[in-house]
Design an enzyme around this catalytic site. Sequence first.
Site, PDB file in Angstrom:
ATOM      1  N   LYS A 136      12.174  -9.651   0.460  1.00  0.00           N
ATOM      2  CA  LYS A 136      12.609  -8.443   1.158  1.00  0.00           C
ATOM      3  C   LYS A 136      13.988  -8.670   1.778  1.00  0.00           C
ATOM      4  O   LYS A 136      14.345  -9.806   2.069  1.00  0.00           O
ATOM      5  CB  LYS A 136      11.629  -8.134   2.308  1.00  0.00           C
ATOM      6  CG  LYS A 136      10.304  -7.548   1.888  1.00  0.00           C
ATOM      7  CD  LYS A 136       9.456  -7.260   3.122  1.00  0.00           C
ATOM      8  CE  LYS A 136       8.085  -6.746   2.731  1.00  0.00           C
ATOM      9  NZ  LYS A 136       8.123  -5.446   2.032  1.00  0.00           N
ATOM     10  N   ARG A 193      -1.880  -4.823  -2.915  1.00  0.00           N
ATOM     11  CA  ARG A 193      -2.835  -4.300  -3.904  1.00  0.00           C
ATOM     12  C   ARG A 193      -3.450  -5.436  -4.724  1.00  0.00           C
ATOM     13  O   ARG A 193      -4.588  -5.328  -5.175  1.00  0.00           O
ATOM     14  CB  ARG A 193      -2.117  -3.290  -4.808  1.00  0.00           C
ATOM     15  CG  ARG A 193      -0.944  -3.881  -5.535  1.00  0.00           C
ATOM     16  CD  ARG A 193      -0.015  -2.825  -6.099  1.00  0.00           C
ATOM     17  NE  ARG A 193       0.867  -2.253  -5.074  1.00  0.00           N
ATOM     18  CZ  ARG A 193       1.777  -1.308  -5.322  1.00  0.00           C
ATOM     19  NH1 ARG A 193       1.898  -0.817  -6.545  1.00  0.00           N
ATOM     20  NH2 ARG A 193       2.547  -0.857  -4.357  1.00  0.00           N
TER      21      ARG A 193
HETATM   22  N1  BES Z   1       3.721  -4.520   3.327  1.00  0.00           N
HETATM   23  C1  BES Z   1       4.578  -3.781   2.464  1.00  0.00           C
HETATM   24  C2  BES Z   1       4.603  -2.284   2.795  1.00  0.00           C
HETATM   25  C3  BES Z   1       5.117  -1.887   4.139  1.00  0.00           C
HETATM   26  C4  BES Z   1       6.422  -1.475   4.297  1.00  0.00           C
HETATM   27  C5  BES Z   1       4.284  -1.852   5.232  1.00  0.00           C
HETATM   28  C6  BES Z   1       6.881  -1.076   5.525  1.00  0.00           C
HETATM   29  C7  BES Z   1       4.745  -1.450   6.472  1.00  0.00           C
HETATM   30  C8  BES Z   1       6.046  -1.057   6.613  1.00  0.00           C
HETATM   31  C9  BES Z   1       4.096  -3.925   1.029  1.00  0.00           C
HETATM   32  O1  BES Z   1       3.550  -5.146   0.710  1.00  0.00           O
HETATM   33  C10 BES Z   1       5.286  -3.748   0.138  1.00  0.00           C
HETATM   34  O2  BES Z   1       6.169  -4.548   0.222  1.00  0.00           O
HETATM   35  N2  BES Z   1       5.269  -2.699  -0.668  1.00  0.00           N
HETATM   36  C11 BES Z   1       6.330  -2.435  -1.582  1.00  0.00           C
HETATM   37  C12 BES Z   1       5.729  -2.082  -2.926  1.00  0.00           C
HETATM   38  C13 BES Z   1       6.742  -1.941  -4.029  1.00  0.00           C
HETATM   39  C14 BES Z   1       7.343  -3.286  -4.332  1.00  0.00           C
HETATM   40  C15 BES Z   1       6.046  -1.366  -5.222  1.00  0.00           C
HETATM   41  C16 BES Z   1       7.159  -1.276  -1.042  1.00  0.00           C
HETATM   42  O3  BES Z   1       6.575  -0.319  -0.517  1.00  0.00           O
HETATM   43  O4  BES Z   1       8.377  -1.350  -1.104  1.00  0.00           O
HETATM   44 MN    MN Z   2       5.011  -6.566   0.186  1.00  0.00          MN
END
Ligand code: BES
Ligand code: MN
Length: 520
Positions: free
Chosen positions: A296, A370
């Site tokens: 990230k 997921r």
């Molecule tokens: N934990 C994150 C989602 C999240 C983002 C929770 C902001 C709380 C606040 C999750 O694991 C994630 O990174 N999701 C990605 C999925 C994508 C790579 C398909 C996302 O939402 O960017």
């Molecule tokens: Mn994630």
Amino acid sequence: MKISVKTGEMGAVSADLLAIPVFRPAPKPGGKASKENPRLPTEAAQFDRTLGGIIQRALATGDFRGRPEERLLLYAPGASAKSAGVRVLLVGVGAPGELGLEGVRRLAGGAASEARERKLGRLTILAPRARGLRAEDCAAALAEGAVLGAYRYDRFKSNSRRRAPKPKAPATTLLFRSAEGLPGLRRRAKEAVWGAESQNLARDLSNAPGNELPPAGLSREARRVARETGLTCRIIRGAELERGGFSALRAVGSGSANPPQLIVLEHRGGPAKRKGAPLCLVGKGITFDSGGISLKPSGGMEEMKHDMSGAAAVIGALRTAALLKIPAHVVGIIAAAENMPSGTAYRPGDVIQSRAGKTIEVTNTDAEGRVVLADALDYAVKQFSPEAMIDLATLTGAAMIAFGPWATAAMGNDDKLVEEIRRAGEAVSERMCPMPLLPEHRREMRSTIADLKNSGGREGGVSTAGAFLQAFVGDTPWAHLDIAGTGWTNRRTPYHRHGATGVGVRMLVAWMQARVQQNA
Ligand code: BES
Ligand code: MN
Ligand code: ZN
């Protein structure tokens, strides 16, 4: 937190802060705001005379309108120069027809927060009276609001300078007019304290930094809660996870020095003690989500310590179920792991075999929630054949973009169940908004080389994530709640402040109770 319910005269209470709800005058026919000043409840007006009328005089200035959440602190002088005065906090609650249970919760939350901020040890809140507001519900909402409003996450604040003890939550008295039904009021307040303290526990877990609460730490906390409340707790880890086929959970955890764990909490209450298909609550427990190899961006990454908020809600809900002795069989299942980049981490392009047997192509290691849930849902279905199953997960940034901190995205394979959840949420002011799971969403998650890929594109991100999960639940009635937006807030409200919200606990408890009623 100590909450007591009393009846009697306001003048008889000894408190450091006395909170009085003040209604805004009803709008004129035609809807125009009244120019009149707000009026005090009768007993408060009587009490005010003993204070020399300071409240009435303050109201006469017209500065305080009685709008929801408006607050005004007044000091009534003591009897002599040496005796301390009385602090009175006026709290606006809107026009009489406007006040519902959420308003009551906010009233108590604001008062408790004010008391804590000022390091005042004893708070009394005068219970508001309004048509349609049942005294018992009011007692519960007041207790809930006070416990949530007094919450602070100050574990890591050292107060070295004056060695003063850290301020604690104020001992709070809820003052009702008539002694009628006092035992019922006390019972409801006590139960509400259990629920709200469980929500605060969920907030503590989510606020806890990743180094303080790795997967093993989450297990330890679950075990402690189980021991204290009589839940059973089983932890699956190491070789046992491997033997159990939890390859997806293990893949996500493989980049971290802190190994993954599967936590199973179980509550058996009432006649369901012996047999019966349980309700399963499944929580995403990523104790820190760096994104893994699909790292990230660094801005705001620290908030990803709360990526186990689904797990926290499950622990809070089971704790409450045990304390309330809810007559149902409830199982909580948490997939705990830390998502880190390293030489042992899973990679984009990897194909992993999930516990269910379906293969997953990893197209983005940041879509890890997921992946761990795939194994947890499969375990829940095969091990427990649940009557209904709900998962809670901070799953997608898309849910946060869609609804902000104001609503949780809800979807599933059973419209009746989603509606039950929406209603339960509404009853306790945790909003759930239904989202579709279309065949197109499922198609989007197909991989060219495996059964599924773990990441779709940016389009429809909330639902494609849900569609991925759906592949692992079979025919079990199931709902998925994406709490990515609601699990954390940067906005202050009377009973929330910066940080974890503990969302889900109140709704889950209301839902379990509604289920019990339904089956009775
Ligand atoms: N934990 C994150 C989602 C999240 C983002 C929770 C902001 C709380 C606040 C999750 O694991 C994630 O990174 N999701 C990605 C999925 C994508 C790579 C398909 C996302 O939402 O960017
Ligand atoms: Mn994630
Ligand atoms: Zn995540």
